[in-house]
Design a protein around this motif. Structure first.
Motif, mmCIF file in Angstrom:
data_model
loop_
_atom_site.group_PDB
_atom_site.id
_atom_site.type_symbol
_atom_site.label_atom_id
_atom_site.label_comp_id
_atom_site.label_asym_id
_atom_site.label_seq_id
_atom_site.Cartn_x
_atom_site.Cartn_y
_atom_site.Cartn_z
ATOM 1 N N VAL A 97 0.837 -1.211 0.000
ATOM 2 C CA VAL A 97 0.000 0.000 0.000
ATOM 3 C C VAL A 97 0.869 1.256 0.000
ATOM 4 C CG1 VAL A 97 -1.816 1.282 1.189
ATOM 5 C CG2 VAL A 97 -1.850 -1.228 1.212
ATOM 6 N N SER A 100 2.616 1.836 -3.244
ATOM 7 C CA SER A 100 1.658 2.353 -4.236
ATOM 8 C C SER A 100 1.447 3.847 -4.067
ATOM 9 C CB SER A 100 0.316 1.623 -4.106
ATOM 10 O OG SER A 100 0.416 0.296 -4.554
ATOM 11 N N THR A 101 1.431 4.301 -2.822
ATOM 12 C CA THR A 101 1.301 5.733 -2.556
ATOM 13 C C THR A 101 2.480 6.492 -3.162
ATOM 14 O OG1 THR A 101 0.165 5.254 -0.470
ATOM 15 C CG2 THR A 101 1.011 7.480 -0.765
ATOM 16 N N SER A 142 -4.939 -0.463 -3.726
ATOM 17 C CA SER A 142 -3.993 0.601 -3.382
ATOM 18 C C SER A 142 -3.516 1.353 -4.618
ATOM 19 C CB SER A 142 -2.797 0.021 -2.625
ATOM 20 O OG SER A 142 -2.090 -0.919 -3.413
ATOM 21 N N SER A 143 -3.552 0.705 -5.782
ATOM 22 C CA SER A 143 -3.093 1.371 -7.011
ATOM 23 C C SER A 143 -4.030 2.487 -7.461
ATOM 24 C CB SER A 143 -2.948 0.354 -8.139
ATOM 25 O OG SER A 143 -4.214 -0.084 -8.604
ATOM 26 N N GLN A 145 -4.922 4.896 -5.873
ATOM 27 C CA GLN A 145 -4.342 6.171 -5.427
ATOM 28 C C GLN A 145 -3.611 6.875 -6.564
ATOM 29 O OE1 GLN A 145 -2.396 5.862 -1.254
ATOM 30 N NE2 GLN A 145 -2.247 3.823 -2.142
ATOM 31 N N GLY A 182 -5.484 5.777 0.718
ATOM 32 C CA GLY A 182 -4.380 4.919 1.114
ATOM 33 C C GLY A 182 -4.442 4.538 2.587
ATOM 34 N N MET A 186 -4.991 0.856 4.106
ATOM 35 C CA MET A 186 -3.950 0.335 4.987
ATOM 36 C C MET A 186 -4.549 -0.206 6.289
ATOM 37 S SD MET A 186 -0.380 2.240 6.015
ATOM 38 C CE MET A 186 0.156 2.317 4.314
#
Length: 426
Positions: A97, A100-101, A142-143, A145, A182, A186
């Motif tokens: 996660v 990805s951020t 998470s992607s 984001q 995110g 998480m």
């Protein structure tokens, strides 16, 4: 009849799986011929659609993302995130996660995020006994984001479609919701990891930490250059994108040096293919959008929604539902270009800020990338994880809930999107 030809041919061609850009052009030409409009007028609208200085930022963002992706930034961001958060329960999922951020702030693409990070992290998670559907779901959700956290070329496309909304304000407007998304993912990721007793992350040798942090921060500094330049007023969005691309080039080929400079030809080729698709879509949708406006379709949609209810909260909910349903069957860029001229007047008529609406639009369509039947990110994640789409979609159910929660908060709490733009006076 004109509206029936325009929208009917559009839907019919989509059913027959004609590429979306060609669908937009064919529908526009058929309608134009019926209305007696000179085809050259449609061509002029197409040319005018891509004749915009702000669109110059898009190729630079695409090239910068491709350079950093090809040059091994994904592995460095994974290691960087692992240093920060990898030691807790479900550590590798949490790293997923957080990485990805970081990666979303460089690539601006959910698909690139899933393809790059997922190809590394999903096999790693499966090897450490994480369930395959959980590994895929964490990566996919998470992607999303990536389309929210600046710099996002989708924000630039919206700015163009909306008639010149500040790109800097949109970047800042997307940052808060992107980080909130995110954070919520998480928390959910950790809760599931604790419930299923997933392993903690492997310890990192102390002597390796300085190098990992240094290389990770060097990659992340691309975001600082782009956003710092825009917010300080030193650069425009286009100039910041160009300088960010130059920095990415130097870091990748002269600092990281994982790939030879001869790979630049491959990177440019891949970037130009992506850019050609984006610009073709923008040109085609410009003609389509002009006909929609000429036929007063936005006004008709606005009147219809307001006739159903005059309550702003109900109207926002209806727009969200429309966008989510459309996002399930069409890709993001064409939907931004098609729906903005239709729904933005509705949003502004109920007092919604164009920046707030833009962020909400991007988030709705971003969620669409992860939903069946045609969610491209869902397909890529399932392919990397080697699981059926049905299993991937089932595993996504709790994550869909988290994304919808963030979506409703963004829809009904405008300050989540507007706080930073108001703070910096954009």
């Amino acid at each position: 009849m004109e509206i029936l030809i325009l929208l009917g041919s559009f839907i019919l061609l989509l059913i027959f799986r004609v590429p979306i850009a060609l669908t937009l052009i064919i529908s526009s030409v058929l309608t134009g011929l019926y209305m007696g409009i000179d085809i050259s007028a449609l061509v002029q609208r197409m040319v005018g659609g891509v004749n915009s200085f702000s669109l110059l930022a898009i190729p630079f963002f695409i090239i910068a993302g491709e350079i950093m992706n090809e040059g091994g930034i994904s592995n460095r961001l994974i290691n960087f995130a692992n240093v920060i958060i990898g030691k807790i329960r479900g550590g590798l999922a949490m790293v997923n996660v957080l990485a990805s951020t970081f990666f979303g702030g460089i690539s601006g693409s959910a698909l690139a995020d899933t393809s790059s990070l997922g190809s590394v992290l999903i096999p790693m998670m499966k090897k450490q006994k994480y369930d395959a559907d959980y590994s895929v779901s964490v990566t996919i959700s998470s992607s999303i984001q990536g389309v929210m956290i600046p710099p996002s070329h989708n924000m630039i496309i919206y700015s163009t479609a909306a008639g010149g909304v500040s790109v800097g304000a949109l970047f800042m407007g997307g940052l808060g919701p992107g980080l909130l998304l995110g954070l919520i993912i998480m928390i959910l990721t950790y809760a599931i990891a604790v419930k299923k007793n997933y392993p903690k992350g492997d310890p990192i040798k102390k002597e390796e930490i300085p190098k990992i942090l240094r290389e990770g921060l060097l990659g992340l500094f691309t975001i600082v250059i782009i956003m710092g330049g825009i917010l300080s007023g030193i650069f425009t969005a286009t100039e910041s994108a160009a300088i960010g691309t130059l920095y990415a080039f130097i870091i990748t080929f002269f600092v990281y040096r994982d790939i030879p400079i001869s790979r630049m030809g491959v990177i440019l080729h891949r970037s130009f293919k992506t850019l050609a698709m984006v610009l073709f879509l923008i040109a085609a949708s410009s003609a389509f959008g002009w006909l929609l406006a000429l036929l007063k379709v936005p006004a008709m949609v606005s009147d219809t929604l307001i006739n159903i209810s005059s309550n702003p909260y109900i109207i926002i909910l209806m727009m969200v539902i429309i966008l989510l349903l459309l996002g399930m069957v069409m890709d993001m860029a064409p939907l931004i270009l098609i729906t903005t001229p239709i729904l933005l007047p509705v949003a502004t008529s109920i007092g919604m800020d164009p920046v707030h609406f833009g962020v909400l639009l991007i988030l709705c369509l971003g969620i669409g990338l992860a939903t069946p039947p045609v969610g491209s990110v869902l397909f890529v994640g399932a392919a990397i994880g080697k699981i059926p789409i049905e299993k991937a979609a089932k595993g996504m159910l709790p994550f869909y809930g988290a994304m919808i929660l963030v979506l409703l908060l963004v829809a009904y709490v405008p300050q989540i999107s507007l706080f930073l733009p108001d703070l910096i006076g954009k």
